[in-house]
Design a protein around this motif. Structure first.
Motif, PDB file in Angstrom:
ATOM      1  N   ALA A  60      15.752 -58.820  56.886  1.00  0.00           N
ATOM      2  CA  ALA A  60      14.835 -57.964  56.126  1.00  0.00           C
ATOM      3  C   ALA A  60      15.324 -56.520  56.068  1.00  0.00           C
ATOM      4  O   ALA A  60      14.938 -55.769  55.173  1.00  0.00           O
ATOM      5  CB  ALA A  60      13.442 -58.025  56.729  1.00  0.00           C
ATOM      6  N   ALA A  61      16.187 -56.125  56.990  1.00  0.00           N
ATOM      7  CA  ALA A  61      16.700 -54.756  57.022  1.00  0.00           C
ATOM      8  C   ALA A  61      17.870 -54.530  56.059  1.00  0.00           C
ATOM      9  O   ALA A  61      18.315 -53.394  55.879  1.00  0.00           O
ATOM     10  CB  ALA A  61      17.134 -54.400  58.450  1.00  0.00           C
ATOM     11  N   VAL A  62      18.337 -55.591  55.401  1.00  0.00           N
ATOM     12  CA  VAL A  62      19.446 -55.445  54.441  1.00  0.00           C
ATOM     13  C   VAL A  62      18.949 -54.646  53.241  1.00  0.00           C
ATOM     14  O   VAL A  62      17.903 -54.969  52.667  1.00  0.00           O
ATOM     15  CB  VAL A  62      19.972 -56.833  54.001  1.00  0.00           C
ATOM     16  CG1 VAL A  62      20.957 -56.706  52.854  1.00  0.00           C
ATOM     17  CG2 VAL A  62      20.603 -57.564  55.185  1.00  0.00           C
ATOM     18  N   PRO A  63      19.679 -53.596  52.860  1.00  0.00           N
ATOM     19  CA  PRO A  63      19.254 -52.785  51.704  1.00  0.00           C
ATOM     20  C   PRO A  63      19.102 -53.626  50.437  1.00  0.00           C
ATOM     21  O   PRO A  63      19.914 -54.510  50.164  1.00  0.00           O
ATOM     22  CB  PRO A  63      20.388 -51.763  51.546  1.00  0.00           C
ATOM     23  CG  PRO A  63      21.033 -51.698  52.896  1.00  0.00           C
ATOM     24  CD  PRO A  63      20.902 -53.079  53.476  1.00  0.00           C
ATOM     25  N   ALA A  64      18.069 -53.315  49.669  1.00  0.00           N
ATOM     26  CA  ALA A  64      17.747 -54.097  48.474  1.00  0.00           C
ATOM     27  C   ALA A  64      17.973 -53.316  47.187  1.00  0.00           C
ATOM     28  O   ALA A  64      17.496 -53.723  46.133  1.00  0.00           O
ATOM     29  CB  ALA A  64      16.302 -54.575  48.561  1.00  0.00           C
ATOM     30  N   LEU A  71      22.595 -59.704  48.213  1.00  0.00           N
ATOM     31  CA  LEU A  71      22.965 -61.081  48.527  1.00  0.00           C
ATOM     32  C   LEU A  71      24.184 -61.122  49.447  1.00  0.00           C
ATOM     33  O   LEU A  71      24.230 -61.903  50.400  1.00  0.00           O
ATOM     34  CB  LEU A  71      23.212 -61.873  47.244  1.00  0.00           C
ATOM     35  CG  LEU A  71      21.950 -62.180  46.440  1.00  0.00           C
ATOM     36  CD1 LEU A  71      22.297 -62.704  45.057  1.00  0.00           C
ATOM     37  CD2 LEU A  71      21.062 -63.161  47.190  1.00  0.00           C
ATOM     38  N   HIS A  72      25.160 -60.263  49.177  1.00  0.00           N
ATOM     39  CA  HIS A  72      26.321 -60.188  50.072  1.00  0.00           C
ATOM     40  C   HIS A  72      25.894 -59.703  51.458  1.00  0.00           C
ATOM     41  O   HIS A  72      26.355 -60.231  52.472  1.00  0.00           O
ATOM     42  CB  HIS A  72      27.398 -59.260  49.491  1.00  0.00           C
ATOM     43  CG  HIS A  72      28.259 -59.933  48.476  1.00  0.00           C
ATOM     44  ND1 HIS A  72      29.368 -60.674  48.820  1.00  0.00           N
ATOM     45  CD2 HIS A  72      28.172 -59.986  47.131  1.00  0.00           C
ATOM     46  CE1 HIS A  72      29.929 -61.162  47.732  1.00  0.00           C
ATOM     47  NE2 HIS A  72      29.217 -60.759  46.688  1.00  0.00           N
ATOM     48  N   GLY A  73      25.021 -58.722  51.491  1.00  0.00           N
ATOM     49  CA  GLY A  73      24.544 -58.204  52.772  1.00  0.00           C
ATOM     50  C   GLY A  73      23.780 -59.245  53.564  1.00  0.00           C
ATOM     51  O   GLY A  73      23.918 -59.342  54.790  1.00  0.00           O
ATOM     52  N   MET A 118      16.481 -64.329  49.679  1.00  0.00           N
ATOM     53  CA  MET A 118      17.463 -64.461  48.602  1.00  0.00           C
ATOM     54  C   MET A 118      16.777 -64.606  47.249  1.00  0.00           C
ATOM     55  O   MET A 118      17.422 -64.472  46.220  1.00  0.00           O
ATOM     56  CB  MET A 118      18.395 -65.646  48.862  1.00  0.00           C
ATOM     57  CG  MET A 118      19.319 -65.418  50.014  1.00  0.00           C
ATOM     58  SD  MET A 118      20.583 -66.682  50.095  1.00  0.00           S
ATOM     59  CE  MET A 118      21.849 -65.790  50.985  1.00  0.00           C
ATOM     60  N   HIS A 119      15.487 -64.858  47.262  1.00  0.00           N
ATOM     61  CA  HIS A 119      14.746 -65.083  46.026  1.00  0.00           C
ATOM     62  C   HIS A 119      14.654 -63.821  45.172  1.00  0.00           C
ATOM     63  O   HIS A 119      14.967 -63.838  43.978  1.00  0.00           O
ATOM     64  CB  HIS A 119      13.349 -65.613  46.358  1.00  0.00           C
ATOM     65  CG  HIS A 119      12.559 -65.998  45.166  1.00  0.00           C
ATOM     66  ND1 HIS A 119      11.708 -65.134  44.534  1.00  0.00           N
ATOM     67  CD2 HIS A 119      12.493 -67.164  44.487  1.00  0.00           C
ATOM     68  CE1 HIS A 119      11.156 -65.744  43.514  1.00  0.00           C
ATOM     69  NE2 HIS A 119      11.600 -66.980  43.470  1.00  0.00           N
ATOM     70  N   ASP A 120      14.226 -62.705  45.768  1.00  0.00           N
ATOM     71  CA  ASP A 120      14.028 -61.475  44.996  1.00  0.00           C
ATOM     72  C   ASP A 120      15.301 -61.002  44.293  1.00  0.00           C
ATOM     73  O   ASP A 120      15.256 -60.692  43.103  1.00  0.00           O
ATOM     74  CB  ASP A 120      13.458 -60.364  45.877  1.00  0.00           C
ATOM     75  CG  ASP A 120      13.237 -59.091  45.096  1.00  0.00           C
ATOM     76  OD1 ASP A 120      12.489 -59.138  44.086  1.00  0.00           O
ATOM     77  OD2 ASP A 120      13.825 -58.055  45.459  1.00  0.00           O
ATOM     78  N   PRO A 121      16.457 -60.942  44.975  1.00  0.00           N
ATOM     79  CA  PRO A 121      17.642 -60.516  44.241  1.00  0.00           C
ATOM     80  C   PRO A 121      18.017 -61.473  43.111  1.00  0.00           C
ATOM     81  O   PRO A 121      18.489 -61.034  42.058  1.00  0.00           O
ATOM     82  CB  PRO A 121      18.745 -60.447  45.304  1.00  0.00           C
ATOM     83  CG  PRO A 121      18.186 -60.975  46.557  1.00  0.00           C
ATOM     84  CD  PRO A 121      16.713 -61.101  46.396  1.00  0.00           C
ATOM     85  N   LEU A 136      14.585 -72.803  43.924  1.00  0.00           N
ATOM     86  CA  LEU A 136      15.538 -73.837  44.326  1.00  0.00           C
ATOM     87  C   LEU A 136      16.910 -73.225  44.591  1.00  0.00           C
ATOM     88  O   LEU A 136      17.560 -73.533  45.601  1.00  0.00           O
ATOM     89  CB  LEU A 136      15.632 -74.913  43.242  1.00  0.00           C
ATOM     90  CG  LEU A 136      16.700 -75.978  43.482  1.00  0.00           C
ATOM     91  CD1 LEU A 136      16.384 -76.781  44.739  1.00  0.00           C
ATOM     92  CD2 LEU A 136      16.803 -76.893  42.257  1.00  0.00           C
ATOM     93  N   GLN A 137      17.349 -72.342  43.704  1.00  0.00           N
ATOM     94  CA  GLN A 137      18.670 -71.725  43.883  1.00  0.00           C
ATOM     95  C   GLN A 137      18.724 -70.861  45.148  1.00  0.00           C
ATOM     96  O   GLN A 137      19.747 -70.817  45.831  1.00  0.00           O
ATOM     97  CB  GLN A 137      19.061 -70.908  42.650  1.00  0.00           C
ATOM     98  CG  GLN A 137      19.308 -71.738  41.407  1.00  0.00           C
ATOM     99  CD  GLN A 137      20.327 -72.846  41.614  1.00  0.00           C
ATOM    100  OE1 GLN A 137      21.289 -72.707  42.358  1.00  0.00           O
ATOM    101  NE2 GLN A 137      20.105 -73.964  40.957  1.00  0.00           N
ATOM    102  N   ALA A 138      17.638 -70.187  45.462  1.00  0.00           N
ATOM    103  CA  ALA A 138      17.599 -69.376  46.690  1.00  0.00           C
ATOM    104  C   ALA A 138      17.758 -70.264  47.913  1.00  0.00           C
ATOM    105  O   ALA A 138      18.520 -69.950  48.835  1.00  0.00           O
ATOM    106  CB  ALA A 138      16.293 -68.581  46.766  1.00  0.00           C
ATOM    107  N   ARG A 139      17.055 -71.403  47.936  1.00  0.00           N
ATOM    108  CA  ARG A 139      17.181 -72.339  49.065  1.00  0.00           C
ATOM    109  C   ARG A 139      18.588 -72.924  49.128  1.00  0.00           C
ATOM    110  O   ARG A 139      19.171 -73.068  50.206  1.00  0.00           O
ATOM    111  CB  ARG A 139      16.139 -73.451  48.961  1.00  0.00           C
ATOM    112  CG  ARG A 139      14.741 -73.007  49.316  1.00  0.00           C
ATOM    113  CD  ARG A 139      13.796 -74.172  49.518  1.00  0.00           C
ATOM    114  NE  ARG A 139      13.747 -75.105  48.406  1.00  0.00           N
ATOM    115  CZ  ARG A 139      12.961 -74.986  47.334  1.00  0.00           C
ATOM    116  NH1 ARG A 139      12.141 -73.952  47.237  1.00  0.00           N
ATOM    117  NH2 ARG A 139      12.972 -75.877  46.378  1.00  0.00           N
TER     118      ARG A 139
END
Length: 192
Positions: A60-64, A71-73, A118-121, A136-139
């Motif tokens: 959750a601390a990965v910059p958005a 996603l890389h973070g 991973m869903h939001d990005p 589905l793609q996020a999972r």
């Protein structure tokens, strides 16, 4: 008791955890362990809950600010956490409940929240995509990154040097996004 159980799992893996060893190290009876945690599953699940909470806080601390970098973070952060706490994360995925009892909802929800990061990005990168498809793609992306990391860190069969694993994970993220039709700027600095 909990610290002892966590230390045993972290050092030797879930299969090495024995209630007797926890009780001896905590200078208490085996019955005390059961009184505190209900059963052996309760002890393991308490360790697993802490593992998921700590992992989730790091993710959750990965910059958005930028969805591709996010996603890389997330992938890099998961790799770093897995590298530091491999046996604790393996415990989360390897544990099977005794007597085929269902896995606790709260842990499943915590894991699903980790997937959801991973869903939001992906929504920001594919604003016109069907929400069910993005979920589905996020999972799938999380699961694939987990598999790459888990097998890459496996010490017995297919170990990959950490820097190579990091590079391959970044390549995977770019390739996955390209497969979804997302243009990736390879000059964008990675990290999180």
């Amino acid at each position: 008791m909990l610290e002892t159980a966590r230390a045993i799992i972290a050092a030797k893996g879930l299969r090495s955890l024995k209630v007797r060893d926890v009780a001896e190290a905590a200078d208490c009876s085996i019955g005390s362990v059961y009184n505190e945690f209900g059963d052996f599953d309760g002890l393991i699940l308490t360790v697993n809950r802490e593992t998921v909470q700590r992992l989730s806080a790091r993710l959750a601390a990965v910059p958005a600010d930028d969805p591709v970098r996010q996603l890389h973070g997330l992938a890099e952060t998961y790799l770093a956490y897995f590298t530091e706490h491999a046996n604790l994360l393996r415990s989360l995925y390897e544990h099977r409940m005794e007597e085929d009892r269902p896995f606790p909802e709260d842990i499943l929800l915590m894991v699903m929240r980790a997937f959801a990061l991973m869903h939001d990005p992906l929504v920001r990168l594919m604003p016109k995509a069907d929400p069910a498809e993005i979920a589905l793609q996020a999972r799938m992306m999380f699961s694939a990154a987990h598999g790459i990391i888990s097998l890459g860190l496996e010490e017995r069969m297919v170990a990959v040097p950490p820097e190579k694993l990091r590079q391959q994970l970044a390549r995977f993220v770019d390739t996955y996004l390209a497969g979804l039709g997302v243009a990736v700027d390879r000059k964008t600095p990675r990290g999180g």
